[in-house]
Write an enzyme that holds these catalytic residues in place. Structure first.
Site: not given
Length: 367
Positions: A283, A331, A343
């Protein structure tokens, strides 16, 4: 899982003392290591995978999916610890290389100056100015000799200057040797940390894969389609009515438009932990790369990226803003307008578009 080799753009930091940036990275790595230790302990609470048998259904299926999501969240946090350790190792490698180069130069200078001290000692001995023991002291311990006012007075200004230079080179050499030894020890510990984090991620992913094996093909597709799910700590984060974000706003800057275009170009590329492109991403690796293509160098981990810009309210979000998720900031995605983010979600998925509110939002940052 195979790890994709990727290219990095690194800033250097020299020792004996790490630069402010180097110290910041070191602290970030240590913090990530501590977080990793906590996550590994938490992971032990996740039930062991079921033995092979009939596919679960009903509430049992929901439990398995929740367990898989929890394993992926833990793997995501451990991945950030791995990324931080890798970044620190890269900085330390550069610092060690600089120290070794400087050690060679200073060592060569000191050998040359020691030779000049020997000549000074010999001249003084022949002139009757020092006895042989003091001549040896001058060659081996010039700082001690220079502190003897009576002996130093017999030397010319030029000779005293050469001795002073040798004393400084000797001090610098000892300092560099100590710093280089510290750097090598730090590098060894950091590499060990990266190795442990990598192993912990692999352990979590193997457990998730075993659980996936208990599901049907359609259920596995549903798991892959899901994001990381709710925060296991109960953190709910910021909230906003998605209807208020239905109409895309203009990006905050031309750089944001470039980053968004780069993110769209990476759609469909696989998630691989520790990867930062160009063919696979985790990510934070995705976010770092797309903003690098816009001329902005962001830190490597999601927790560091959370500090890389100006925090803005979720209700004021604009395309290009970074969206950091979960209480541990482990994240990250990039808002692209119309209530959506791009993402790299988790293993078994590709870079994709997801709803902004599909995970608990920790903060929004504008670069």
């Amino acid at each position: 899982m195979a790890h994709h080799s990727t290219k990095r753009s690194r800033s250097s930091c020299a020792r004996p003392a790490l630069s402010a940036r180097g110290r910041t990275v070191a602290v970030a790595a240590l913090t990530a290591v501590a977080a990793a230790a906590g996550v590994v302990a938490t992971a032990a609470a996740v039930p062991a995978p079921r033995k092979p048998g009939p596919a679960p259904d009903g509430r049992e299926t929901a439990t398995v999916k929740a367990q898989i999501a929890a394993l992926y969240r833990q793997a995501s946090e451990l991945t950030q610890a791995y990324d931080a350790a890798q970044e620190q190792a890269a900085h330390l490698t550069i610092a060690v290389q600089h120290s070794e180069s400087e050690l060679q130069q200073v060592g060569a200078d000191y050998v040359h100056q020691r030779s000049a001290l020997g000549a000074i000692a010999a001249d003084q001995y022949r002139a009757g100015g020092v006895d042989q023991r003091l001549a040896l002291m001058l060659a081996d311990h010039p700082d001690t000799f220079l502190g003897n006012a009576a002996m130093a007075a017999r030397l010319s200004d030029e000779q005293r200057g050469r001795i002073a230079e040798a004393v400084e080179s000797q001090r610098r050499l000892i300092e560099l040797q100590s710093a280089a030894a510290d750097q090598l020890a730090d590098l060894s510990r950091t590499r060990d940390t990266a190795s442990r984090s990598r192993q912990a991620v692999n352990d979590q992913l193997r457990r998730a894969q075993a659980l996936l094996g208990t599901l049907s093909a359609s259920q596995r597709r549903a798991v892959a389609a899901a994001d990381l799910g709710p925060d296991s700590s109960g953190f709910t984060g910021e909230s906003v009515d998605p209807a208020t974000l239905a109409h895309p706003a203009l990006p905050a800057s031309s750089r944001a438009r470039t980053a968004i275009a780069a993110a769209y170009a990476d759609l469909g590329k696989p998630y691989v932990f520790g990867a930062e492109g160009p063919d696979a991403f985790d990510c934070s690796g995705l976010i770092q790369r797309v903003w690098r293509q816009a001329g902005v160098e962001l830190p490597r981990t999601s927790s560091e990226q959370a500090e890389a810009g100006q925090r803005v309210p979720l209700s004021d979000i604009q395309p290009g803003d970074l969206v950091i998720y979960y209480s541990g900031r482990n994240h990250i995605g990039m808002y692209v307008g119309d209530g959506k983010i791009i993402h790299a979600p988790h293993p078994g998925t590709q870079v994709r578009i997801s709803p902004l509110m599909s995970m608990p939002v920790n903060m929004v940052v504008r670069v």
